[in-house]
Design a protein around this motif. Sequence first.
Motif, PDB file in Angstrom:
ATOM      1  N   ALA A 328       8.056  -5.481  13.852  1.00  0.00           N
ATOM      2  CA  ALA A 328       6.696  -6.013  13.769  1.00  0.00           C
ATOM      3  C   ALA A 328       5.686  -4.903  14.042  1.00  0.00           C
ATOM      4  O   ALA A 328       4.658  -4.781  13.355  1.00  0.00           O
ATOM      5  CB  ALA A 328       6.525  -7.160  14.770  1.00  0.00           C
ATOM      6  N   ILE A 329       5.990  -4.062  15.021  1.00  0.00           N
ATOM      7  CA  ILE A 329       5.105  -2.935  15.336  1.00  0.00           C
ATOM      8  C   ILE A 329       5.129  -1.901  14.212  1.00  0.00           C
ATOM      9  O   ILE A 329       4.095  -1.298  13.882  1.00  0.00           O
ATOM     10  CB  ILE A 329       5.504  -2.313  16.686  1.00  0.00           C
ATOM     11  N   ALA A 330       6.299  -1.710  13.584  1.00  0.00           N
ATOM     12  CA  ALA A 330       6.378  -0.789  12.446  1.00  0.00           C
ATOM     13  C   ALA A 330       5.471  -1.269  11.307  1.00  0.00           C
ATOM     14  O   ALA A 330       4.744  -0.475  10.698  1.00  0.00           O
ATOM     15  CB  ALA A 330       7.819  -0.676  11.965  1.00  0.00           C
ATOM     16  N   ASN A 331       5.502  -2.569  11.008  1.00  0.00           N
ATOM     17  CA  ASN A 331       4.652  -3.100   9.946  1.00  0.00           C
ATOM     18  C   ASN A 331       3.176  -3.018  10.301  1.00  0.00           C
ATOM     19  O   ASN A 331       2.337  -2.728   9.437  1.00  0.00           O
ATOM     20  CB  ASN A 331       5.049  -4.547   9.648  1.00  0.00           C
ATOM     21  N   ALA A 332       2.862  -3.289  11.570  1.00  0.00           N
ATOM     22  CA  ALA A 332       1.472  -3.166  11.998  1.00  0.00           C
ATOM     23  C   ALA A 332       0.999  -1.718  11.857  1.00  0.00           C
ATOM     24  O   ALA A 332      -0.155  -1.466  11.481  1.00  0.00           O
ATOM     25  CB  ALA A 332       1.323  -3.639  13.447  1.00  0.00           C
ATOM     26  N   SER A 333       1.894  -0.772  12.133  1.00  0.00           N
ATOM     27  CA  SER A 333       1.552   0.647  11.971  1.00  0.00           C
ATOM     28  C   SER A 333       1.340   0.984  10.504  1.00  0.00           C
ATOM     29  O   SER A 333       0.387   1.693  10.144  1.00  0.00           O
ATOM     30  CB  SER A 333       2.678   1.519  12.550  1.00  0.00           C
ATOM     31  N   ALA A 334       2.212   0.478   9.626  1.00  0.00           N
ATOM     32  CA  ALA A 334       2.075   0.745   8.193  1.00  0.00           C
ATOM     33  C   ALA A 334       0.814   0.104   7.616  1.00  0.00           C
ATOM     34  O   ALA A 334       0.257   0.599   6.631  1.00  0.00           O
ATOM     35  CB  ALA A 334       3.310   0.238   7.453  1.00  0.00           C
ATOM     36  N   PHE A 335       0.364  -0.987   8.224  1.00  0.00           N
ATOM     37  CA  PHE A 335      -0.861  -1.669   7.780  1.00  0.00           C
ATOM     38  C   PHE A 335      -2.052  -0.716   7.779  1.00  0.00           C
ATOM     39  O   PHE A 335      -2.946  -0.822   6.941  1.00  0.00           O
ATOM     40  CB  PHE A 335      -1.127  -2.859   8.691  1.00  0.00           C
ATOM     41  N   THR A 336      -2.066   0.236   8.708  1.00  0.00           N
ATOM     42  CA  THR A 336      -3.181   1.173   8.824  1.00  0.00           C
ATOM     43  C   THR A 336      -3.179   2.235   7.732  1.00  0.00           C
ATOM     44  O   THR A 336      -4.133   3.006   7.627  1.00  0.00           O
ATOM     45  CB  THR A 336      -3.166   1.873  10.195  1.00  0.00           C
ATOM     46  N   LEU A 337      -2.097   2.283   6.919  1.00  0.00           N
ATOM     47  CA  LEU A 337      -1.994   3.297   5.874  1.00  0.00           C
ATOM     48  C   LEU A 337      -2.564   2.829   4.548  1.00  0.00           C
ATOM     49  O   LEU A 337      -2.640   3.608   3.593  1.00  0.00           O
ATOM     50  CB  LEU A 337      -0.526   3.701   5.674  1.00  0.00           C
TER      51      LEU A 337
END
Length: 383
Positions: A328-337
């Motif tokens: 979930a944190i990985a996806n939230a991080s990718a959201f910023t890209l």
Amino acid sequence: MLGAGVFVALAPAAAAAGSALLIGLAVAAVVAYCNATSSARLAALYPQSGGTYVYGRERLGPFWGYLAGWSFVVGKTASCAAMALTVGVYAWPAHAHAVAIGAVVALTAVNTVGVQKSAWLTRIIVAIVLAVLATVVVAIATSGGTDASHLALHDASALGVLQAAGLCFFAFAGYARIATLAEEVRDPATTIPRAIRIALGLVLVVYAAVAIAVLAQLGSAEMASATAPLADAVTAAGYQGLTPVVRVGATIAALGSLLALILGVSRTALAMARDRHLPQALAAVHPRFATPYRAELVVGAVVAVLAGVLDLRGAIGFSSFAVLVYYAIANASAFTLGARLIPVAGLVGCLVLAFTLPVVSVLTGIAVLLVGAALYAAVGRRV
């Protein structure tokens, strides 16, 4: 990835969703694809050991990176113990705990002397396991004893399907270890995204083939109650001589999973130690083998202890919860890209699957996350 789901997760998934476990498998694969895509993009941008620990720190802030690393280390440490116990149960049931500890010691030694030897051993393990699984599927398919009605849906609930998906997700979670090895591979920007997608696609095909074959042979009720569903399926198909082959394959598969798990946990521990979220002594790298040998040894010691006390299915549920939080944190991080559709789908999917797991797994997972947050509040802000 191979081994964890085929030999461990399919039976409890059948208990949760019956024949609808196939839908759960598909849901888990979709969430895993979103996670893989997000992880691949992030790994190409940040080719460092640590995986989502690094991505969360760089994209969301230090706490979220720490929470991802904490989730990965505790969840995968439990998963290591589960795989070690699987080795013991299949290889020598009367002495399962002793065998589990021996397996942890041996594979920790292999990892400590270098990733090249680990990769060489992994290739052999995967080849053997694939051959065994192919033999099982072909034997069941040609036995003439399968029943297509076993694949029909019967009173499947949405909650049951989501629980099955969360448990099946345990089987797909291995691609994280590819990202954690970013410092140890050539051309990580190209190699890591390609490796993640190829691994996920191949494993999905294998899991679907095995799940359909075993379900068609046993039916969901018998599959749910089986401790060794693949062995039971080949026996029911009239191939009793294959039962020892399946047990050997299960043992080798679990060893392969355990090998990769210890490797990934130690690399995340290395990254967290470098940032002083774990003892700095764990950041030491061996001068000859270029491996985080102290982290390897500590992880191995903890897993060996846990293998003597944890329940196998409970460990799977807890590990699934922690790893879903990690992604979930990985996806939230990718959201910023940018290109946000897949990260949003992955984030929502991870949270839904995490909180529809069995209640005990959810409550234990929340408690462990709170402990991690408390430790960060006490120590992390002074780093």
